[in-house]
Design a protein around this motif. Structure first.
Motif, mmCIF file in Angstrom:
data_model
loop_
_atom_site.group_PDB
_atom_site.id
_atom_site.type_symbol
_atom_site.label_atom_id
_atom_site.label_comp_id
_atom_site.label_asym_id
_atom_site.label_seq_id
_atom_site.Cartn_x
_atom_site.Cartn_y
_atom_site.Cartn_z
ATOM 1 N N SER A 173 0.833 -1.210 0.000
ATOM 2 C CA SER A 173 0.000 0.000 0.000
ATOM 3 C C SER A 173 0.867 1.259 0.000
ATOM 4 N N SER A 174 1.998 1.205 0.695
ATOM 5 C CA SER A 174 2.907 2.352 0.753
ATOM 6 C C SER A 174 3.461 2.679 -0.624
ATOM 7 N N ILE A 175 3.795 1.643 -1.377
ATOM 8 C CA ILE A 175 4.292 1.855 -2.745
ATOM 9 C C ILE A 175 3.187 2.436 -3.623
ATOM 10 N N LEU A 176 1.989 1.845 -3.536
ATOM 11 C CA LEU A 176 0.886 2.265 -4.400
ATOM 12 C C LEU A 176 0.408 3.682 -4.102
ATOM 13 N N ILE A 177 0.381 4.089 -2.825
ATOM 14 C CA ILE A 177 -0.141 5.419 -2.480
ATOM 15 C C ILE A 177 0.830 6.507 -2.926
ATOM 16 N N CYS A 178 2.089 6.137 -3.172
ATOM 17 C CA CYS A 178 3.066 7.118 -3.649
ATOM 18 C C CYS A 178 2.860 7.472 -5.119
ATOM 19 N N ILE A 179 2.062 6.678 -5.816
ATOM 20 C CA ILE A 179 1.746 7.010 -7.214
ATOM 21 C C ILE A 179 0.914 8.293 -7.265
ATOM 22 N N PRO A 180 -0.194 8.393 -6.515
ATOM 23 C CA PRO A 180 -0.918 9.677 -6.505
ATOM 24 C C PRO A 180 -0.120 10.804 -5.860
ATOM 25 N N LEU A 181 0.759 10.501 -4.907
ATOM 26 C CA LEU A 181 1.603 11.540 -4.305
ATOM 27 C C LEU A 181 2.464 12.211 -5.367
ATOM 28 N N ALA A 182 3.007 11.417 -6.290
ATOM 29 C CA ALA A 182 3.858 11.950 -7.354
ATOM 30 C C ALA A 182 3.081 12.927 -8.243
ATOM 31 N N TYR A 197 -0.384 13.589 4.136
ATOM 32 C CA TYR A 197 1.005 13.220 4.396
ATOM 33 C C TYR A 197 1.194 12.653 5.809
ATOM 34 N N ASP A 198 0.736 13.390 6.819
ATOM 35 C CA ASP A 198 0.988 12.979 8.207
ATOM 36 C C ASP A 198 0.285 11.677 8.565
ATOM 37 N N PHE A 199 -1.012 11.588 8.211
ATOM 38 C CA PHE A 199 -1.797 10.436 8.635
ATOM 39 C C PHE A 199 -1.351 9.155 7.945
ATOM 40 N N PHE A 200 -0.712 9.281 6.780
ATOM 41 C CA PHE A 200 -0.196 8.064 6.146
ATOM 42 C C PHE A 200 1.281 7.856 6.448
ATOM 43 N N PHE A 201 2.118 8.818 6.088
ATOM 44 C CA PHE A 201 3.562 8.597 6.165
ATOM 45 C C PHE A 201 4.096 8.604 7.592
ATOM 46 N N VAL A 202 3.683 9.557 8.401
ATOM 47 C CA VAL A 202 4.158 9.584 9.783
ATOM 48 C C VAL A 202 3.594 8.402 10.561
ATOM 49 N N ALA A 254 -8.707 3.135 -4.590
ATOM 50 C CA ALA A 254 -8.498 1.693 -4.734
ATOM 51 C C ALA A 254 -7.566 1.177 -3.635
ATOM 52 N N VAL A 255 -6.498 1.946 -3.337
ATOM 53 C CA VAL A 255 -5.581 1.554 -2.257
ATOM 54 C C VAL A 255 -6.311 1.589 -0.920
ATOM 55 N N PHE A 256 -7.172 2.578 -0.738
ATOM 56 C CA PHE A 256 -7.994 2.690 0.470
ATOM 57 C C PHE A 256 -8.829 1.423 0.661
ATOM 58 N N LEU A 257 -9.484 0.958 -0.399
ATOM 59 C CA LEU A 257 -10.334 -0.237 -0.313
ATOM 60 C C LEU A 257 -9.505 -1.493 -0.028
ATOM 61 N N ILE A 258 -8.357 -1.618 -0.717
ATOM 62 C CA ILE A 258 -7.480 -2.783 -0.503
ATOM 63 C C ILE A 258 -7.033 -2.861 0.948
ATOM 64 N N PHE A 259 -6.596 -1.722 1.482
ATOM 65 C CA PHE A 259 -6.102 -1.687 2.859
ATOM 66 C C PHE A 259 -7.231 -1.936 3.859
ATOM 67 N N ALA A 260 -8.389 -1.341 3.593
ATOM 68 C CA ALA A 260 -9.531 -1.499 4.500
ATOM 69 C C ALA A 260 -9.987 -2.952 4.578
ATOM 70 N N LEU A 261 -9.964 -3.641 3.452
ATOM 71 C CA LEU A 261 -10.462 -5.010 3.400
ATOM 72 C C LEU A 261 -9.452 -6.049 3.890
ATOM 73 N N LEU A 262 -8.165 -5.819 3.632
ATOM 74 C CA LEU A 262 -7.162 -6.851 3.887
ATOM 75 C C LEU A 262 -6.352 -6.673 5.160
ATOM 76 N N PHE A 263 -6.175 -5.445 5.614
ATOM 77 C CA PHE A 263 -5.335 -5.210 6.791
ATOM 78 C C PHE A 263 -6.138 -5.443 8.070
ATOM 79 N N GLN A 264 -5.578 -6.245 8.977
ATOM 80 C CA GLN A 264 -6.229 -6.532 10.257
ATOM 81 C C GLN A 264 -5.506 -5.777 11.366
#
Length: 409
Positions: free
Chosen positions: A223-232, A318-323, A390-400
């Protein structure tokens, strides 16, 4: 820490980020207007940040940490950077400009770790003292934007058309020259004495790959790799977009993002304690999608508030994801792999993720045009909004979220 040292370290941080903020924010607009760069050429230039981030650990791990005082390396790197900034200021060819900016980023990115090393070396209680020094870096970035917009007006429509935006490189170069000279007066920060042979795996954090056996950490890593695509997309396209939309003083207004970043940093402990890691990081991911929708449908006229709101969301994005991610990584790694794990995440995000993101952003700006042949900004922002959601949905569904990590704050 005595007052003189505190002032020197604060000025060091101020100049370190003033330099970056003075040219990087307006870079996309400069490339398109002054050098007539295509989307792919602009992407290649922005990707130098990622290459610098990938190479930086080797400069720090193989040279700075073992053979030379950190403050002296900091001085030499910034003096060389000042020269390269002057070359960028004079450049009129995208090919030569790329060589200069790549060389600069290879030299600049290691200084981000060096200023921290110099500062930490003077602190008895870094957890209490560092924030008061580091905040001057954020102030430096903000002031750079305000100076460009409200003092020199280099980002006005008339100034951009007259090529005055190149002066940002001269401003950054002067600041780099000052910091380069100042660095030699900073407190001595000797290299770490070690007889152990340096391993490449240690430098880039490969030992931390063992953490990927944990399903939750693997999902976070991907997810960290994928969310950096919109960051760019934000780094590469935000300033040209605001300029094109007719927003006045776009550089100064983009500084709202850094103010937001400083403010929302204070809210992370509250969110962690009340909602846990998963919900905190999901808020950050969702904020990316919302901000890009605001960019897609806002404009520089009656809907300009949507663009300003999108900029202001930068703190949450930035803060809520990266920090939060750094805190989570620290908690999962344990004492043995803490440094390696942070290095691995940095390589994954600012290295792999951002490289992919810049390339995608460049391809989209080149291939999606309006009927008149201009960049189709609606598509440029809707696509990263979709990726973020899409990354939001993947993380919400798969991360415990088994551990709330409240005790980590």
């Amino acid at each position: 820490m005595n007052t003189t040292i505190r002032i020197k370290l604060s000025v060091m941080m101020f100049l370190e980020f003033f330099i970056w903020g003075a040219w990087f924010v307006t870079l996309g607009t400069f490339l398109g207007n002054n050098l007539k760069a295509s989307g792919s050429e602009t992407a290649a230039v922005f990707s130098t940040q990622s290459w610098g981030a990938i190479i930086a650990p080797f400069i720090i791990g193989l040279i700075a940490d073992r053979y030379f005082n950190a403050e002296k390396i900091l001085g030499f790197l910034h003096l060389a950077g000042a020269f390269l900034m002057y070359q960028m200021y004079q450049s009129t060819d995208i090919g030569l400009f790329y060589i200069y900016v790549l060389s600069y980023m290879v030299l600049y990115m290691p200084t981000l770790a060096l200023v921290n090393s110099v500062a930490f070396n003077q602190m008895k209680d870094p957890e209490k003292e560092f924030a008061n020094i580091r905040v001057w870096g954020t102030i430096g970035w903000i002031l750079a934007g305000l100076v460009i917009s409200f003092l020199f007006h280099w980002d006005s429509a008339e100034a951009v058309s007259n090529g005055l935006l190149k002066n940002t490189f001269l401003l950054a170069g002067i600041a780099a020259l000052i910091l380069g000279l100042l660095s030699f007066t900073l407190p001595k920060t000797p290299p770490k004495v070690s007889t152990e042979k340096v391993k490449i795996a240690d430098i880039i954090g490969l030992d931390a790959l063992k953490l990927l056996k944990d399903k939750n950490f693997l999902i976070f890593f991907i997810s960290s790799i994928l969310i950096c695509i919109p960051l760019a997309f934000y780094y590469q396209n935000a300033h040209p977009f605001l300029t094109n939309a007719g927003v006045e003083n776009p550089t100064g207004k983009m500084a709202i993002g850094q103010i937001s970043e400083a403010v929302f940093l204070l809210f992370i402990p509250v969110f962690f304690a009340r909602f846990g890691f998963k919900k905190t990081i999901l808020v950050g991911m969702l904020a990316w999608a919302i901000r890009y929708v605001l960019f897609a449908y806002g404009n520089g006229g009656d809907l300009s508030f949507m663009l300003i709101t999108g900029i202001a969301l930068h703190g949450i994005c930035y803060d809520f994801f990266f920090v939060s991610g750094q805190i989570y990584t620290n908690s999962k790694a344990g004492e043995k792999y803490k440094s390696a794990a942070q290095g691995l995440i940095t390589l994954a995000t600012y290295g792999i993720g951002m490289l992919i993101g810049f390339a995608v952003a460049g391809w989209i700006t080149d291939n999606y045009k309006t009927v008149e042949g201009a960049i189709n900004w609606l598509i440029v922002w809707i696509i990263p909004a979709g990726i973020a959601f899409a990354v939001f949905l993947i993380f919400a569904l798969l991360f415990q979220d088994k551990n709330k990590l409240a005790n980590e704050i």
